[in-house]
Design a protein around this motif. Structure first.
Motif, PDB file in Angstrom:
ATOM      1  N   ALA A   1      -3.606  51.601  19.857  1.00 43.96           N
ATOM      2  CA  ALA A   1      -3.268  50.850  20.833  1.00 43.96           C
ATOM      3  C   ALA A   1      -3.210  51.425  22.164  1.00 43.96           C
ATOM      4  O   ALA A   1      -3.799  51.049  23.309  1.00 43.96           O
ATOM      5  CB  ALA A   1      -2.379  49.564  20.513  1.00 43.96           C
ATOM      6  N   LEU A   2      -2.400  52.468  22.241  1.00 43.55           N
ATOM      7  CA  LEU A   2      -2.345  53.382  23.375  1.00 43.55           C
ATOM      8  C   LEU A   2      -3.562  53.871  23.700  1.00 43.55           C
ATOM      9  O   LEU A   2      -3.946  53.799  25.158  1.00 43.55           O
ATOM     10  CB  LEU A   2      -1.463  54.273  23.251  1.00 43.55           C
ATOM     11  CG  LEU A   2       0.314  54.059  23.393  1.00 43.55           C
ATOM     12  CD1 LEU A   2       0.987  55.011  22.857  1.00 43.55           C
ATOM     13  CD2 LEU A   2       0.495  53.542  24.650  1.00 43.55           C
ATOM     14  N   THR A   3      -4.165  54.642  23.111  1.00 48.18           N
ATOM     15  CA  THR A   3      -5.661  55.114  23.274  1.00 48.18           C
ATOM     16  C   THR A   3      -6.419  53.948  23.784  1.00 48.18           C
ATOM     17  O   THR A   3      -7.157  54.363  24.942  1.00 48.18           O
ATOM     18  CB  THR A   3      -6.154  55.990  22.072  1.00 48.18           C
ATOM     19  OG1 THR A   3      -4.902  56.581  21.297  1.00 48.18           O
ATOM     20  CG2 THR A   3      -7.163  56.840  22.474  1.00 48.18           C
TER      21      THR A   3
ATOM     22  N   ARG B   1       6.163  51.558  15.366  1.00 50.65           N
ATOM     23  CA  ARG B   1       6.175  50.162  14.826  1.00 50.65           C
ATOM     24  C   ARG B   1       5.603  49.293  15.926  1.00 50.65           C
ATOM     25  O   ARG B   1       5.034  48.053  15.437  1.00 50.65           O
ATOM     26  CB  ARG B   1       7.196  50.012  14.323  1.00 50.65           C
ATOM     27  CG  ARG B   1       7.047  49.407  12.842  1.00 50.65           C
ATOM     28  CD  ARG B   1       8.149  49.022  11.868  1.00 50.65           C
ATOM     29  NE  ARG B   1       9.483  48.829  12.297  1.00 50.65           N
ATOM     30  CZ  ARG B   1      10.596  49.639  12.071  1.00 50.65           C
ATOM     31  NH1 ARG B   1      10.334  50.973  11.500  1.00 50.65           N
ATOM     32  NH2 ARG B   1      11.771  49.654  12.832  1.00 50.65           N
ATOM     33  N   ARG B   2       6.275  49.308  17.022  1.00 50.51           N
ATOM     34  CA  ARG B   2       5.893  48.090  17.929  1.00 50.51           C
ATOM     35  C   ARG B   2       4.578  48.443  18.816  1.00 50.51           C
ATOM     36  O   ARG B   2       4.068  47.487  19.369  1.00 50.51           O
ATOM     37  CB  ARG B   2       7.136  48.285  18.785  1.00 50.51           C
ATOM     38  CG  ARG B   2       8.391  47.748  18.379  1.00 50.51           C
ATOM     39  CD  ARG B   2       9.719  48.191  19.303  1.00 50.51           C
ATOM     40  NE  ARG B   2      10.741  47.979  18.526  1.00 50.51           N
ATOM     41  CZ  ARG B   2      11.677  47.163  18.755  1.00 50.51           C
ATOM     42  NH1 ARG B   2      11.218  46.154  19.581  1.00 50.51           N
ATOM     43  NH2 ARG B   2      12.726  46.700  18.032  1.00 50.51           N
ATOM     44  N   PHE B   3       4.378  49.704  18.935  1.00 46.76           N
ATOM     45  CA  PHE B   3       3.176  50.198  19.812  1.00 46.76           C
ATOM     46  C   PHE B   3       2.480  51.272  19.325  1.00 46.76           C
ATOM     47  O   PHE B   3       2.782  52.530  19.685  1.00 46.76           O
ATOM     48  CB  PHE B   3       4.086  50.427  21.087  1.00 46.76           C
ATOM     49  CG  PHE B   3       3.029  50.329  22.493  1.00 46.76           C
ATOM     50  CD1 PHE B   3       1.727  50.368  22.293  1.00 46.76           C
ATOM     51  CD2 PHE B   3       3.608  50.107  23.651  1.00 46.76           C
ATOM     52  CE1 PHE B   3       0.835  50.087  23.297  1.00 46.76           C
ATOM     53  CE2 PHE B   3       3.031  49.843  24.657  1.00 46.76           C
ATOM     54  CZ  PHE B   3       1.388  49.862  24.643  1.00 46.76           C
TER      55      PHE B   3
ATOM     56  N   ILE C   1      10.593  58.243  16.977  1.00 41.40           N
ATOM     57  CA  ILE C   1       9.263  57.841  17.179  1.00 41.40           C
ATOM     58  C   ILE C   1       9.002  56.915  16.458  1.00 41.40           C
ATOM     59  O   ILE C   1       8.072  56.056  16.696  1.00 41.40           O
ATOM     60  CB  ILE C   1       8.502  59.225  16.995  1.00 41.40           C
ATOM     61  CG1 ILE C   1       6.870  58.849  17.327  1.00 41.40           C
ATOM     62  CG2 ILE C   1       8.806  59.698  15.743  1.00 41.40           C
ATOM     63  CD1 ILE C   1       6.494  59.529  18.507  1.00 41.40           C
ATOM     64  N   ASP C   2       9.340  56.854  15.018  1.00 39.32           N
ATOM     65  CA  ASP C   2       8.777  55.831  14.081  1.00 39.32           C
ATOM     66  C   ASP C   2       9.140  54.205  14.668  1.00 39.32           C
ATOM     67  O   ASP C   2       8.433  53.494  14.340  1.00 39.32           O
ATOM     68  CB  ASP C   2       9.756  56.038  12.659  1.00 39.32           C
ATOM     69  CG  ASP C   2       9.277  57.456  12.404  1.00 39.32           C
ATOM     70  OD1 ASP C   2       8.113  57.836  12.514  1.00 39.32           O
ATOM     71  OD2 ASP C   2       9.729  57.978  11.676  1.00 39.32           O
TER      72      ASP C   2
ATOM     73  N   LEU D   1      12.863  54.752  25.105  1.00 35.64           N
ATOM     74  CA  LEU D   1      13.127  54.420  24.073  1.00 35.64           C
ATOM     75  C   LEU D   1      12.714  55.038  22.637  1.00 35.64           C
ATOM     76  O   LEU D   1      13.316  55.116  21.553  1.00 35.64           O
ATOM     77  CB  LEU D   1      12.202  53.023  23.743  1.00 35.64           C
ATOM     78  CG  LEU D   1      12.335  51.924  22.872  1.00 35.64           C
ATOM     79  CD1 LEU D   1      13.694  51.170  23.130  1.00 35.64           C
ATOM     80  CD2 LEU D   1      11.349  50.798  22.697  1.00 35.64           C
ATOM     81  N   THR D   2      11.589  55.870  22.887  1.00 31.10           N
ATOM     82  CA  THR D   2      11.334  56.935  21.765  1.00 31.10           C
ATOM     83  C   THR D   2      12.514  57.916  21.874  1.00 31.10           C
ATOM     84  O   THR D   2      13.004  58.522  20.480  1.00 31.10           O
ATOM     85  CB  THR D   2      10.224  57.635  22.170  1.00 31.10           C
ATOM     86  OG1 THR D   2       9.103  56.764  22.779  1.00 31.10           O
ATOM     87  CG2 THR D   2       9.479  58.788  20.996  1.00 31.10           C
TER      88      THR D   2
END
Lengths: 92, 138
Positions: B70-72, B64-66, B59-60, B53-54
């Motif tokens: 939140a990933l960290t 915006r979704r993730f 990347i933007d 998807l990236t």
């Protein structure tokens, strides 16, 4: 100096090949690795864990402390990349 | 750096593919104890869907979704969930990570599923987090 390194590499390689000559044949049922706990995993793994996949039964149950370490390694890799590369500067 | 893709074909196809890739990743994680697969493999498949998807949408759009935060947090949450299952076994009176004591049907199977999910979360978040750090670094 180049020939010294070449000689050292060659000697080390020959030693490793010499060491591998004594290894048991692949799949030998009498090799030390197959006689210790493998037979218990194969014979009683399903009865003890209710999991039909033997690989997962070993990885996630018998050796689950090891898998916790593996997960921590992945976490550490992500944190190391984060500390080195995420400098807070905007790209562009 | 990955910029937004111009081609409408690439964007649309990747958007169509991503849900199926994620569904397959979840399947690999959930069936880790009855068929080949498990947390590591399923986590990589889930992570690759976000990477696709990236590449397709830039990347933007993905940020915006993730968000990166939140990933960290998810990377740590997986390890904490794994260790937490072990601590739950301790509190119930068994050894660390000895799932036999969990109060459910086939406790060892359920305990293994729990740690597969934890491993999957960590691997997915770690891979996407490393990828985002690498492509945004200047």
């Amino acid at each position: 100096m180049k020939y010294l390194y070449l000689g050292m590499t060659g000697v080390t390689g020959l030693l490793l090949i010499f060491g591998s000559l004594d290894m048991p044949a692949i799949g030998d049922p009498n090799s030390p690795a197959s006689r210790h706990v493998s037979s218990r995993y194969i014979e009683r793994g399903f009865a003890e864990t209710d999991v039909p996949n033997m690989v997962t039964a070993i990885l996630a149950d018998y050796r689950s402390f090891d898998t916790l370490g593996e997960t921590t390694v992945i976490f550490t890799a992500a944190v190391a990349v984060l500390l080195i590369l995420r400098t807070g500067r905007k790209r562009g | 750096m990955i910029v937004e893709q111009e081609s409408i074909l690439v964007k649309t196809l990747c958007r169509l593919l991503v849900p199926f890739i994620q569904l397959f990743g979840l399947y690999v994680i959930m069936h880790g104890h009855s068929s080949p697969g498990g947390g590591f493999q399923g986590g990589v498949i889930l992570g690759s869907s976000f990477i696709l998807l990236t590449i397709a949408s830039g990347i933007d759009e993905v940020k915006r979704r993730f968000s990166l935060v939140a990933l960290t947090n998810l990377t740590s949450a997986g390890v904490i969930l794994y260790a937490g299952i072990g601590v739950v076994c301790l509190l119930l009176g068994a050894n660390y990570l000895d799932y036999g004591i969990l109060p459910v049907v086939t406790p060892r199977s359920v305990g293994m599923l729990g740690i597969e999910v934890a491993v999957g979360i960590t691997v997915m978040a770690a891979i996407v987090s490393i990828f985002h750090d690498l492509i945004t670094f200047e």
